[in-house]
Write a protein that holds these residues in place. Structure first.
Motif, PDB file in Angstrom:
ATOM      1  N   GLY A  14     -38.286   0.395 -31.920  1.00 12.79           N
ATOM      2  CA  GLY A  14     -39.050   0.839 -30.560  1.00 12.79           C
ATOM      3  C   GLY A  14     -39.853   2.084 -30.583  1.00 12.79           C
ATOM      4  N   ILE A  15     -40.211   2.456 -29.541  1.00 11.96           N
ATOM      5  CA  ILE A  15     -41.087   3.555 -29.173  1.00 11.96           C
ATOM      6  C   ILE A  15     -40.135   4.830 -29.364  1.00 11.96           C
ATOM      7  N   ASP A  16     -38.924   4.816 -28.723  1.00 11.04           N
ATOM      8  CA  ASP A  16     -38.218   6.081 -28.325  1.00 11.04           C
ATOM      9  C   ASP A  16     -37.386   6.501 -29.766  1.00 11.04           C
ATOM     10  N   SER A  17     -36.934   5.686 -30.466  1.00 11.61           N
ATOM     11  CA  SER A  17     -35.979   6.472 -31.516  1.00 11.61           C
ATOM     12  C   SER A  17     -36.667   7.132 -32.458  1.00 11.61           C
ATOM     13  N   PRO A  18     -38.009   6.735 -32.989  1.00 12.37           N
ATOM     14  CA  PRO A  18     -38.425   7.668 -33.978  1.00 12.37           C
ATOM     15  C   PRO A  18     -38.950   9.032 -33.304  1.00 12.37           C
ATOM     16  N   VAL A  19     -39.268   8.787 -31.951  1.00 12.01           N
ATOM     17  CA  VAL A  19     -39.590  10.294 -31.281  1.00 12.01           C
ATOM     18  C   VAL A  19     -38.195  11.060 -31.407  1.00 12.01           C
ATOM     19  N   ALA A  20     -36.904  10.554 -31.262  1.00  8.84           N
ATOM     20  CA  ALA A  20     -35.860  11.354 -31.039  1.00  8.84           C
ATOM     21  C   ALA A  20     -35.729  12.016 -32.293  1.00  8.84           C
ATOM     22  N   GLY A  21     -35.990  11.188 -33.381  1.00  4.36           N
ATOM     23  CA  GLY A  21     -35.891  11.762 -34.869  1.00  4.36           C
ATOM     24  C   GLY A  21     -36.679  12.960 -35.092  1.00  4.36           C
ATOM     25  N   TYR A  22     -37.930  12.746 -34.634  1.00  5.36           N
ATOM     26  CA  TYR A  22     -39.003  13.954 -34.632  1.00  5.36           C
ATOM     27  C   TYR A  22     -38.402  14.910 -33.939  1.00  5.36           C
ATOM     28  N   MET A  23     -37.968  14.899 -32.798  1.00  2.78           N
ATOM     29  CA  MET A  23     -37.291  16.173 -32.013  1.00  2.78           C
ATOM     30  C   MET A  23     -36.351  16.694 -32.642  1.00  2.78           C
ATOM     31  N   MET A  24     -35.484  15.973 -33.435  1.00  2.79           N
ATOM     32  CA  MET A  24     -34.340  16.703 -33.945  1.00  2.79           C
ATOM     33  C   MET A  24     -34.688  17.404 -35.166  1.00  2.79           C
ATOM     34  N   MET A  25     -35.758  16.822 -36.132  1.00  6.04           N
ATOM     35  CA  MET A  25     -36.142  17.429 -37.359  1.00  6.04           C
ATOM     36  C   MET A  25     -36.844  18.459 -36.817  1.00  6.04           C
ATOM     37  N   LYS A  26     -37.575  18.485 -35.667  1.00  2.97           N
ATOM     38  CA  LYS A  26     -38.273  19.912 -35.215  1.00  2.97           C
ATOM     39  C   LYS A  26     -37.250  21.062 -35.064  1.00  2.97           C
ATOM     40  N   ARG A  27     -36.074  20.661 -34.513  1.00  3.11           N
ATOM     41  CA  ARG A  27     -35.324  21.850 -34.470  1.00  3.11           C
ATOM     42  C   ARG A  27     -34.460  22.289 -35.793  1.00  3.11           C
ATOM     43  N   GLY A  69     -34.289  21.374 -42.510  1.00  2.00           N
ATOM     44  CA  GLY A  69     -33.067  21.887 -43.209  1.00  2.00           C
ATOM     45  C   GLY A  69     -32.307  23.085 -42.742  1.00  2.00           C
ATOM     46  N   SER A  70     -32.775  23.526 -41.526  1.00  2.00           N
ATOM     47  CA  SER A  70     -32.045  25.033 -41.341  1.00  2.00           C
ATOM     48  C   SER A  70     -30.950  24.632 -40.094  1.00  2.00           C
ATOM     49  N   ALA A  71     -30.860  23.291 -39.866  1.00  2.00           N
ATOM     50  CA  ALA A  71     -29.959  22.968 -38.969  1.00  2.00           C
ATOM     51  C   ALA A  71     -28.823  21.701 -38.947  1.00  2.00           C
ATOM     52  N   GLY A  72     -28.579  21.849 -40.360  1.00  2.00           N
ATOM     53  CA  GLY A  72     -27.690  20.523 -40.703  1.00  2.00           C
ATOM     54  C   GLY A  72     -28.263  19.299 -40.681  1.00  2.00           C
ATOM     55  N   LYS A  73     -27.515  18.100 -40.552  1.00  2.00           N
ATOM     56  CA  LYS A  73     -27.912  16.835 -40.923  1.00  2.00           C
ATOM     57  C   LYS A  73     -27.253  15.783 -40.013  1.00  2.00           C
ATOM     58  N   GLY A  74     -28.142  15.203 -39.452  1.00  2.00           N
ATOM     59  CA  GLY A  74     -27.924  13.922 -38.571  1.00  2.00           C
ATOM     60  C   GLY A  74     -28.063  12.548 -38.826  1.00  2.00           C
ATOM     61  N   LEU A  75     -27.346  11.647 -38.089  1.00  2.00           N
ATOM     62  CA  LEU A  75     -28.049  10.188 -38.484  1.00  2.00           C
ATOM     63  C   LEU A  75     -28.495   9.631 -37.388  1.00  2.00           C
ATOM     64  N   LEU A  76     -29.772   9.295 -37.443  1.00  2.00           N
ATOM     65  CA  LEU A  76     -30.576   8.532 -36.541  1.00  2.00           C
ATOM     66  C   LEU A  76     -30.429   7.186 -36.408  1.00  2.00           C
ATOM     67  N   LEU A  77     -30.186   6.707 -35.173  1.00  2.00           N
ATOM     68  CA  LEU A  77     -30.271   5.203 -35.136  1.00  2.00           C
ATOM     69  C   LEU A  77     -31.525   4.745 -34.763  1.00  2.00           C
ATOM     70  N   LEU A  78     -32.376   4.106 -35.809  1.00  2.00           N
ATOM     71  CA  LEU A  78     -33.556   3.939 -35.680  1.00  2.00           C
ATOM     72  C   LEU A  78     -33.913   2.349 -35.410  1.00  2.00           C
ATOM     73  N   SER A  79     -34.428   2.084 -34.276  1.00  2.00           N
ATOM     74  CA  SER A  79     -34.728   0.663 -34.148  1.00  2.00           C
ATOM     75  C   SER A  79     -36.292   0.594 -34.285  1.00  2.00           C
TER      76      SER A  79
END
Ligand code: ATP
Ligand code: MG
Length: 397
Positions: free
Chosen positions: A193-206, A181-191
């Motif tokens: 597959g393997i990649d998009s959940p990881v992409a979501g995790y990476m952004m949450m991590k930041r 919550g320290s870096a604003g909000k984004g919209l993850l295109l979630l399919s």
């Protein structure tokens, strides 16, 4: 052992580098820790000296400290975490506590070394003195263990802090990153597959708060593939507590593309529709960026030029946290965050419906726009937009 008070120490990561904003980051960390203690039991939470202390407040919470510790391991913003025994700041008491506590947590280990750290400089012994005293106590308490200063199995740490002393063996890395919550909000295109959940995790991590959007194409995609996406989003809730998934149907858009446009462009055209609908949804949900799981060159639609053509249809910036990662590296993270086993279940995705035999890998934007003239973009967008619905998923304990 019964009288030993165990507490979880959570040490800040990059948050310590923050200047005047630090208070806000700390408040976000405290909030996330408190949310998790409430899931598990009665714990007190306080912060001091770049550390959050999570302490069981009753016997039931004491029994659940390992579960609490697992929860703390998923809080972004901590560089190091450990369970520690706390005791009075008296060398004899520290020794006795070490003797009582450490044999249980150092089972099976063969070598150790001690490191002491005094943030309370008024403590009457130096750090080397404390280390050597506690080292002696460990050798007494665990006869089969030896000291190894170069490459020990474990480092026993003695921390002399504000009001108490803490002893622990085996500090671990925290989840890293920045508080949720320290870096604003984004919209993850979630399919699915393997990649998009990881992409979501990476952004949450930041520190980004993430909403998800999923596109389906019923009956070409199944109910099961939608459930799979919800399952993946639920896994992400482990890191953020709660997640919204917006679902939009692309069925008619895909049929129109299939019936009117050149096959080589199918995927690109579809991806541009996704960007338009995601941009609109982002505006509605107050998300500032879109996030995808694309990685440069991974498939035809992820060549440099294809990504540029896709980007062109988005109204807001598109973040691609996996852009420079190999599949192997992405898989490694997906295993770590427990999405891999779900991601590899067989599924159909709207991207695999009507796939072109020879997708354009070096598309020109003008040619793509020419294709789009063959369909009624505006009315298709409006029709798809009307199909959207939202599900809210929560962390499961
Ligand atoms: P993934 O493993 O994340 O599905 P991928 O390698 O299969 O990615 P594509 O199918 O080309 O690649 O999709 C690229 C990105 O587009 C995905 O990472 C995701 O962000 C988004 N995307 C693809 N399909 C969908 C969908 N059905 N709903 C929402 N987003 C999607
Ligand atoms: Mg995919």
């Amino acid at each position: 052992m019964n009288s030993i008070k165990e507490v979880i120490l959570c040490k800040y990561g990059e948050v310590v580098l923050k200047g005047t904003n630090r208070g806000r980051f700390e408040a976000q960390l405290m909030k996330e820790v408190r949310r998790r203690t409430e899931l598990i039991g009665n714990f007190t939470v306080r912060n001091n000296q770049s550390t959050i202390y999570v302490e069981p407040a009753d016997a039931e919470a004491e029994d659940r400290i390992d579960e609490m510790y697992d929860q703390i391991g998923k809080v972004f913003g901590f560089a190091g975490i450990c369970k520690a025994a706390s005791c009075e700041k008296d060398l004899e008491v520290i020794k006795e506590t070490a003797k009582a506590y450490l044999p249980g947590v150092m089972k099976g280990l063969k070598t150790f070394k001690c490191e002491a750290k005094r943030s309370d400089k008024s403590f009457p012994y130096s750090s080397p003195e404390i280390s050597s005293e506690i080292g002696g106590a460990v050798l007494e308490a665990i006869p089969e263990i030896t000291v190894n200063l170069e490459n020990p199995d474990v480092i026993v740490k003695i921390e002399i802090r504000d009001t108490k002393a803490y002893i622990h063996a085996g500090q671990e890395r925290g989840a890293g990153g920045m508080p949720l919550g320290s870096a604003g909000k984004g919209l993850l295109l979630l399919s699915g597959g393997i990649d998009s959940p990881v992409a979501g995790y990476m952004m949450m991590k930041r520190g980004m708060e993430v909403d998800c959007i999923h596109f389906e194409s019923f009956p070409y995609t199944s109910e099961a593939s939608r459930e799979k996406v919800f399952e993946l989003a639920t896994r992400l809730c482990e890191y953020c507590g709660k997640i919204k998934v917006h679902v939009i149907s692309l069925t008619h858009i895909q049929e129109e593309i299939r019936d009117n446009c050149d096959e080589d462009y199918f995927t690109l055209l579809l991806r541009r529709f996704m960007m338009r609908l995601a941009s609109k949804s982002a505006e509605e949900q107050r998300c500032h960026v879109l996030v995808t799981g694309e990685s440069l060159g991974q498939v035809a639609s992820q060549t440099l030029r294809a990504l540029c053509v896709t980007d062109n249809a988005a109204d807001i910036p598109v973040f691609r946290p996996l852009i420079g990662m190999d599949k192997e590296e992405i898989v490694q993270i997906s295993r770590k965050i427990n999405t891999f086993d779900t991601s590899i279940l067989p599924y159909d995705d709207c991207c695999t419906v009507f796939t072109p035999r020879h997708p354009k890998t070096q598309p020109e934007l003008e040619k793509v726009i020419e294709q789009e003239r063959k369909i009624d973009i505006q009315s298709l967008l409006e029709e798809a937009w009307a199909t959207r619905n939202t599900v809210v998923l929560n962390q499961e304990i």
